[in-house]
Write a protein that holds these residues in place. Sequence first.
Motif, PDB file in Angstrom:
ATOM      1  N   LEU A 168      -3.216  -8.801 -28.347  1.00 10.36           N
ATOM      2  CA  LEU A 168      -2.290  -7.698 -29.007  1.00 10.36           C
ATOM      3  C   LEU A 168      -2.390  -8.242 -30.618  1.00 10.36           C
ATOM      4  O   LEU A 168      -2.316  -7.682 -31.368  1.00 10.36           O
ATOM      5  N   ASP A 169      -2.542  -9.609 -30.874  1.00  8.95           N
ATOM      6  CA  ASP A 169      -2.512 -10.218 -32.066  1.00  8.95           C
ATOM      7  C   ASP A 169      -3.963  -9.971 -32.790  1.00  8.95           C
ATOM      8  O   ASP A 169      -3.999  -9.474 -34.058  1.00  8.95           O
ATOM      9  N   ILE A 170      -4.893  -9.807 -31.856  1.00  5.65           N
ATOM     10  CA  ILE A 170      -6.194  -9.555 -32.370  1.00  5.65           C
ATOM     11  C   ILE A 170      -6.394  -8.172 -32.860  1.00  5.65           C
ATOM     12  O   ILE A 170      -6.884  -7.735 -33.712  1.00  5.65           O
ATOM     13  N   MET A 171      -5.673  -7.349 -32.050  1.00  4.37           N
ATOM     14  CA  MET A 171      -5.812  -5.838 -32.251  1.00  4.37           C
ATOM     15  C   MET A 171      -4.836  -5.389 -33.489  1.00  4.37           C
ATOM     16  O   MET A 171      -5.299  -4.564 -34.091  1.00  4.37           O
ATOM     17  N   GLN A 172      -3.768  -6.334 -33.653  1.00  2.35           N
ATOM     18  CA  GLN A 172      -3.064  -6.221 -34.925  1.00  2.35           C
ATOM     19  C   GLN A 172      -3.822  -6.483 -36.091  1.00  2.35           C
ATOM     20  O   GLN A 172      -3.634  -5.811 -37.032  1.00  2.35           O
ATOM     21  N   HIS A 173      -4.644  -7.619 -36.019  1.00  2.07           N
ATOM     22  CA  HIS A 173      -5.630  -7.922 -37.157  1.00  2.07           C
ATOM     23  C   HIS A 173      -6.460  -6.896 -37.579  1.00  2.07           C
ATOM     24  O   HIS A 173      -6.889  -6.888 -38.620  1.00  2.07           O
ATOM     25  N   LEU A 174      -6.997  -5.972 -36.214  1.00  6.29           N
ATOM     26  CA  LEU A 174      -7.938  -5.129 -36.552  1.00  6.29           C
ATOM     27  C   LEU A 174      -7.304  -3.695 -36.541  1.00  6.29           C
ATOM     28  O   LEU A 174      -8.003  -2.603 -36.382  1.00  6.29           O
ATOM     29  N   ARG A 175      -5.940  -3.561 -37.033  1.00  2.76           N
ATOM     30  CA  ARG A 175      -5.395  -2.373 -37.007  1.00  2.76           C
ATOM     31  C   ARG A 175      -5.856  -1.086 -37.772  1.00  2.76           C
ATOM     32  O   ARG A 175      -5.840  -0.184 -37.416  1.00  2.76           O
ATOM     33  N   ASP A 176      -6.615  -1.590 -39.013  1.00  2.00           N
ATOM     34  CA  ASP A 176      -7.044  -0.632 -39.907  1.00  2.00           C
ATOM     35  C   ASP A 176      -8.778  -0.242 -39.475  1.00  2.00           C
ATOM     36  O   ASP A 176      -9.153   0.326 -40.455  1.00  2.00           O
ATOM     37  N   TYR A 177      -9.150  -1.185 -38.612  1.00  2.00           N
ATOM     38  CA  TYR A 177     -10.769  -0.935 -38.030  1.00  2.00           C
ATOM     39  C   TYR A 177     -10.683   0.244 -36.966  1.00  2.00           C
ATOM     40  O   TYR A 177      -9.856   0.455 -36.033  1.00  2.00           O
ATOM     41  N   HIS A 178     -11.720   1.126 -37.281  1.00  7.23           N
ATOM     42  CA  HIS A 178     -11.901   2.384 -36.051  1.00  7.23           C
ATOM     43  C   HIS A 178     -12.537   1.653 -35.109  1.00  7.23           C
ATOM     44  O   HIS A 178     -13.078   0.631 -35.059  1.00  7.23           O
TER      45      HIS A 178
END
Length: 328
Positions: free
Chosen positions: A44-54
Amino acid sequence: MAKYHIYGIGNALVDMEYEVTPEDLGILGIDKGVMTLVDERQQLDIMQHLRDYHHRRGSGGSAANSIIAFSQFGGKGFYSCKVADDELGHFYMKDLIEGGVDTNHHTEKDQGHTGRCVVLVTPDSDRTMCTFLGVSGNLSTNELVEEALCDSDWFYTEGYLVTSDSARAASIEAKRIAEAAGVKTAISLSDPNMVKFFKPGLLEMIGSGVDLLFANEFEAMGMAGSDDLHQAVDYLKTIARHFAITRGPKGALVWDGQALIEIDPVSVEPVDTVGAGDMFAGAFLYGLSRGWSHQRAGDLASAASARLVTTLGPRLPTEETRSILKAF
């Protein structure tokens, strides 16, 4: 004739694929080019870092990708896996069935979370995976469908199952059932990290030997404990009656039980190598299921995996897969 050409068992993971930079991997502290198991909080931390990535998502897992590719070519496959009773679990089963694959959908779904694999693709087309297994880590003999397994030509499993005691035991039991029923057995070593950290477990899954083994050259050399590919070839002959070693842009080596065959690469400009080995295995197994020679099956697998790496994602549209087959 058997009802199914191939019966597979493996992780059920919803792939979530992002295009990132090497700097992203550095910030996240992730080893490039391999699969790393993470807990839900880390993912979830990784996905949060990538939140603005498609990102794109689809039903994944190594063996699932191979079984779906096999089905797209026109074969009949069955896949045993484990998902949760959540949105991703229902998405996964629907996507699998729409891909033409039968599955253990009758099995009661667990509470908890369906497994996810965050796939990070860098500009050099390399893929790095961060996997939260979720309930897939509890895959067990409960998910096996013995009737379907015994009514198949091939049994196929993935090396990733080695990380879970219950999943590894399920793979070993499925292989025992397959051998007793005269079903041919195949395994993919899946990832260099599986060989590096779980080699004893992989050897337990291989047991007295398999009919067919898939590995890339790094996995093959890791199993052999040597950086010499020729020694790796000799070692694999002791644990598999036939095998294929993929070598990326250098093609592949195939042992047909009597001769070592060089499979020529298909020159392409790679965009994303996610699923290339899975596609190779699915296409190769399809060729063998049609009675093709190892050379012809290898050529199909080389062509299909080369086409796959020119696009994003772990699989091709069915119509594109069929167009590759028509050339053979």
